[in-house]
Design an enzyme around this catalytic site. Sequence first.
Site, PDB file in Angstrom:
ATOM      1  N   HIS A   1       0.809  -1.225   0.000  1.00  0.00           N
ATOM      2  CA  HIS A   1       0.000   0.000   0.000  1.00  0.00           C
ATOM      3  C   HIS A   1       0.840   1.273   0.000  1.00  0.00           C
ATOM      4  O   HIS A   1       0.307   2.360  -0.091  1.00  0.00           O
ATOM      5  CB  HIS A   1      -0.937   0.021   1.215  1.00  0.00           C
ATOM      6  CG  HIS A   1      -0.209   0.214   2.515  1.00  0.00           C
ATOM      7  ND1 HIS A   1       0.457  -0.808   3.146  1.00  0.00           N
ATOM      8  CD2 HIS A   1      -0.017   1.303   3.273  1.00  0.00           C
ATOM      9  CE1 HIS A   1       1.016  -0.352   4.247  1.00  0.00           C
ATOM     10  NE2 HIS A   1       0.764   0.930   4.354  1.00  0.00           N
TER      11      HIS A   1
HETATM   12  C1  UD1 Z   1      -1.887   4.930   6.517  1.00  0.00           C
HETATM   13  C2  UD1 Z   1      -0.548   5.315   7.141  1.00  0.00           C
HETATM   14  C3  UD1 Z   1       0.474   4.212   6.891  1.00  0.00           C
HETATM   15  C4  UD1 Z   1      -0.041   2.870   7.324  1.00  0.00           C
HETATM   16  C5  UD1 Z   1      -1.372   2.606   6.627  1.00  0.00           C
HETATM   17  C6  UD1 Z   1      -1.970   1.284   7.020  1.00  0.00           C
HETATM   18  C7  UD1 Z   1      -0.074   7.726   7.193  1.00  0.00           C
HETATM   19  C8  UD1 Z   1       0.805   8.781   6.641  1.00  0.00           C
HETATM   20  N1  UD1 Z   1      -0.011   6.525   6.569  1.00  0.00           N
HETATM   21  O1  UD1 Z   1      -1.682   4.901   5.094  1.00  0.00           O
HETATM   22  O2  UD1 Z   1       1.646   4.505   7.617  1.00  0.00           O
HETATM   23  O3  UD1 Z   1       0.887   1.865   6.998  1.00  0.00           O
HETATM   24  O4  UD1 Z   1      -2.275   3.668   6.988  1.00  0.00           O
HETATM   25  O5  UD1 Z   1      -3.112   1.022   6.287  1.00  0.00           O
HETATM   26  O6  UD1 Z   1      -0.778   7.969   8.152  1.00  0.00           O
HETATM   27  N2  UD1 Z   1      -9.071   4.661   2.449  1.00  0.00           N
HETATM   28  C9  UD1 Z   1     -10.312   4.079   2.374  1.00  0.00           C
HETATM   29  N3  UD1 Z   1     -10.871   3.632   3.542  1.00  0.00           N
HETATM   30  C10 UD1 Z   1     -10.267   3.777   4.756  1.00  0.00           C
HETATM   31  C11 UD1 Z   1      -9.025   4.415   4.802  1.00  0.00           C
HETATM   32  C12 UD1 Z   1      -8.428   4.825   3.648  1.00  0.00           C
HETATM   33  O7  UD1 Z   1     -10.880   3.922   1.319  1.00  0.00           O
HETATM   34  O8  UD1 Z   1     -10.838   3.351   5.776  1.00  0.00           O
HETATM   35  C13 UD1 Z   1      -8.427   5.113   1.189  1.00  0.00           C
HETATM   36  C14 UD1 Z   1      -8.765   6.537   0.854  1.00  0.00           C
HETATM   37  O9  UD1 Z   1      -8.839   6.630  -0.521  1.00  0.00           O
HETATM   38  C15 UD1 Z   1      -7.566   7.306   1.323  1.00  0.00           C
HETATM   39  C16 UD1 Z   1      -6.440   6.309   1.098  1.00  0.00           C
HETATM   40  O10 UD1 Z   1      -7.033   5.030   1.337  1.00  0.00           O
HETATM   41  O11 UD1 Z   1      -7.383   8.493   0.642  1.00  0.00           O
HETATM   42  C17 UD1 Z   1      -5.258   6.517   1.994  1.00  0.00           C
HETATM   43  O12 UD1 Z   1      -5.622   6.496   3.376  1.00  0.00           O
HETATM   44  P1  UD1 Z   1      -4.688   7.240   4.465  1.00  0.00           P
HETATM   45  O13 UD1 Z   1      -5.171   6.992   5.825  1.00  0.00           O
HETATM   46  O14 UD1 Z   1      -4.467   8.641   4.042  1.00  0.00           O
HETATM   47  O15 UD1 Z   1      -3.290   6.532   4.298  1.00  0.00           O
HETATM   48  P2  UD1 Z   1      -2.916   4.984   4.120  1.00  0.00           P
HETATM   49  O16 UD1 Z   1      -2.366   4.809   2.750  1.00  0.00           O
HETATM   50  O17 UD1 Z   1      -4.008   4.073   4.564  1.00  0.00           O
END
Ligand code: UD1
Length: 364
Positions: free
Chosen positions: A206
Amino acid sequence: MLKVICVCGARPNFMKIAPLMDAFARTGKVKAVLVHTGQHYDERMSQLFFRDLGIPEPDINLEVGSGSHASQTAEIIRRFEPVVIENRPDWVIVVGDVNSTIACAIVAVKLGVKVAHVEAGLRSFDRGMPEEINRLLTDSISDMLLVSEPSGVENLRKEGVDDSKIHFVGNVMIDTLMKNRQRANESKILTDLGLTPKKYAVVTLHRPSNVDDARTLGSILDAFEQIAKDMAIVFPMHPRTRKNMANMGLGQRVGSIAGFQTPEPLGYLDFLKLMADSAMVLTDSGGIQEETTILGVPCLTLRENTERPVTITEGTNRLCKPESASIMQAYREQLARGGASAKRPELWDGKAAERIAAIFAAIA
Ligand code: UD1
């Protein structure tokens, strides 16, 4: 009674906060208020973990949701400030390295509330990684640094942190693994996915460095295509990876590889069972490098660096460039090596949260 706010926000935080909430309750001297920032909000990225791990319902959910790094971090800061003002905790406890970690630490410190960071001191020395920035900033404003592996102590000392702030306590994520190993064994996930123990590989990816660039992701898929000729591959897909694959038009290619399946993200117990019975795990996650070390399963981390070096020096982990020829070479070598030679890193004994709770109970 000492009052602390425990913060969690994203999936890898939940398995760290679970044993802490439990250990604080058992002291009888620490009242812990649980705040969920809502950084992760999907049923499969959040609620499922609360149920699997028996984490109490959050006292407060900030429901920030997704956004760019700046807007997500800013929104957590904005919504967490009134919570700290209203609750007047003695400490705010943050875990890991996600945006929720730094956002809540900065709110607390500016309100004169002490901050404790669980999983402090880890460094990949790669500032292109958003988590490295979160780690550096959080540690630099924390009053108590709770460290999971020896490299963390060394890094903090080199950065000039006073020894009195550093506590080497072990790994709370491993507390959760040890507590749930038996329960996970009862999971039916292998039957559900039609897998035979030790005859399949597990993949998770991811990180922006691996899944935001079509060429890199394409090259990684080349390797998976070859590995799939050897053994089945299960790739429970993070929502951002699935979205990227679709945008890059790679969805169809993935769907056509025989023996390759991409279920929705799994719950904690199912995923633990899946890892434990696999022949190998290929990942870019932080926590999975640690979990495979304890499970004695070979791990191939598709990254050029790791903030968790003990998983390489003592454990079953190995790094490799996220590019098909390097992955194939490392994959063959890791298969041959197996996981049996792994040692258990110091203090990864299931009692890290107890040690942390004892530190707080002593100052209560
Ligand atoms: C975050 C953490 C990362 C961790 C990962 C585990 C930061 C900088 N990154 O990354 O260190 O390893 O979580 O998963 O905090 N999304 C959904 N549903 C959700 C959550 C996210 O659809 O419940 C999608 C959204 O499009 C969102 C994208 O995933 O924009 C990224 O989510 P985000 O929490 O910003 O970062 P992660 O890539 O999940």
